[in-house]
Design a protein around this motif. Structure first.
Motif, PDB file in Angstrom:
ATOM      1  N   GLU A   1       0.802  -1.226   0.000  1.00 11.98           N
ATOM      2  CA  GLU A   1       0.000   0.000   0.000  1.00 11.98           C
ATOM      3  C   GLU A   1       0.831   1.271   0.000  1.00 11.98           C
ATOM      4  OE1 GLU A   1      -3.289   0.053  -0.428  1.00 11.98           O
ATOM      5  OE2 GLU A   1      -3.150  -2.126  -0.590  1.00 11.98           O
ATOM      6  N   GLN A   2       2.097   1.171   0.296  1.00 10.04           N
ATOM      7  CA  GLN A   2       2.900   2.380   0.439  1.00 10.04           C
ATOM      8  C   GLN A   2       3.935   2.520  -0.669  1.00 10.04           C
ATOM      9  OE1 GLN A   2       1.939   4.542   2.796  1.00 10.04           O
ATOM     10  NE2 GLN A   2       0.368   3.087   3.348  1.00 10.04           N
ATOM     11  N   LEU A   3       4.955   1.710  -0.628  1.00  9.05           N
ATOM     12  CA  LEU A   3       6.114   1.930  -1.496  1.00  9.05           C
ATOM     13  C   LEU A   3       5.838   1.703  -2.976  1.00  9.05           C
ATOM     14  CD1 LEU A   3       9.034   0.461   0.581  1.00  9.05           C
ATOM     15  CD2 LEU A   3       8.411   2.834   0.230  1.00  9.05           C
ATOM     16  N   LEU A   4       5.259   0.593  -3.326  1.00  4.07           N
ATOM     17  CA  LEU A   4       5.104   0.274  -4.743  1.00  4.07           C
ATOM     18  C   LEU A   4       4.092   1.170  -5.444  1.00  4.07           C
ATOM     19  CD1 LEU A   4       5.357  -3.614  -4.660  1.00  4.07           C
ATOM     20  CD2 LEU A   4       7.130  -1.933  -5.198  1.00  4.07           C
ATOM     21  N   ARG A   5       3.236   1.797  -4.697  1.00  7.93           N
ATOM     22  CA  ARG A   5       2.227   2.677  -5.301  1.00  7.93           C
ATOM     23  C   ARG A   5       2.629   4.149  -5.264  1.00  7.93           C
ATOM     24  NH1 ARG A   5      -3.532  -0.132  -4.002  1.00  7.93           N
ATOM     25  NH2 ARG A   5      -2.847  -2.190  -4.619  1.00  7.93           N
ATOM     26  N   ASP A   6       3.831   4.418  -4.784  1.00 15.08           N
ATOM     27  CA  ASP A   6       4.288   5.800  -4.660  1.00 15.08           C
ATOM     28  C   ASP A   6       5.752   5.899  -5.098  1.00 15.08           C
ATOM     29  OD1 ASP A   6       4.852   8.411  -3.974  1.00 15.08           O
ATOM     30  OD2 ASP A   6       4.133   8.234  -1.905  1.00 15.08           O
ATOM     31  N   PRO A   7       6.008   5.900  -6.421  1.00  8.92           N
ATOM     32  CA  PRO A   7       7.396   5.909  -6.924  1.00  8.92           C
ATOM     33  C   PRO A   7       8.277   7.035  -6.366  1.00  8.92           C
ATOM     34  CG  PRO A   7       5.889   5.408  -8.707  1.00  8.92           C
ATOM     35  CD  PRO A   7       5.043   5.793  -7.509  1.00  8.92           C
ATOM     36  N   PRO A   8       7.795   8.279  -6.201  1.00 10.61           N
ATOM     37  CA  PRO A   8       8.672   9.301  -5.629  1.00 10.61           C
ATOM     38  C   PRO A   8       9.122   8.960  -4.199  1.00 10.61           C
ATOM     39  CG  PRO A   8       6.813  10.343  -6.727  1.00 10.61           C
ATOM     40  CD  PRO A   8       6.530   8.875  -6.679  1.00 10.61           C
ATOM     41  N   SER A   9       8.219   8.428  -3.400  1.00  7.60           N
ATOM     42  CA  SER A   9       8.584   8.037  -2.034  1.00  7.60           C
ATOM     43  C   SER A   9       9.549   6.859  -2.046  1.00  7.60           C
ATOM     44  CB  SER A   9       7.345   7.668  -1.224  1.00  7.60           C
ATOM     45  OG  SER A   9       6.555   8.810  -1.007  1.00  7.60           O
TER      46      SER A   9
END
Length: 163
Positions: free
Chosen positions: A14-22
């Protein structure tokens, strides 16, 4: 006295793979601080999926992976399960029996075999009501299966051993 490492647990799904800049920002931070941290990824995916993501350099290799919704714990670098983890899972757990019992629910769609594990059965279940989830719990208990349910994103239902 040595400073203990920082334990960094990241939710891949839910966090890393869906938010490339993060993800890129985290990769930079990990590169700078790698010697001081123990990196753990938590994911609903099997451990093999995490290995694939590290192989294609999408994510940094972790020290440990908590996979399949918490039913697998892997010492990633060594390539094997954490010693003693399987002893915590009830021996009487029976994934085949879970599938058979829940086959009576037409709204449950079994996910692909690649998303199953010996200690987790995973379904698609679109926008279930609390009553539907309760019916599934009661049906499993009536069949003598001690299971915990995890319903995520109004779409994914994981059935895992109690505990």
């Amino acid at each position: 006295m040595t400073t203990p490492p920082i334990l960094l647990i990241c939710d891949l799904d839910e966090q890393l793979l869906r938010d490339p800049p993060s993800l890129e920002q985290l990769r930079g931070w990990i590169t700078i601080h790698r010697a001081k941290i123990k990196l753990v990824y938590s994911t609903s995916a099997p451990i093999e999926c995490v290995r694939f993501l590290t192989d294609i350099q999408k994510i940094e290799p972790p020290d440990f992976v908590i996979g399949c919704g918490g039913t697998e714990v892997d010492c990633f670098a060594a390539g094997g399960e954490v010693t003693g983890w399987l002893e915590l899972i009830p021996r009487e757990w029976d994934s085949a029996k879970v599938r058979k019992v829940l086959a009576t629910f037409p709204e449950l769609e079994l996910q692909s075999e690649s998303m199953q594990s010996r200690h987790r059965v995973r379904y698609y279940l679109d926008r279930a009501s609390p009553r539907q989830i309760l019916q599934i719990e009661v049906t499993l208990a009536t069949a003598g299966l001690e299971a915990d349910l995890s319903y995520v994103g109004s779409q994914f239902l994981d059935v895992v051993p109690c505990g």
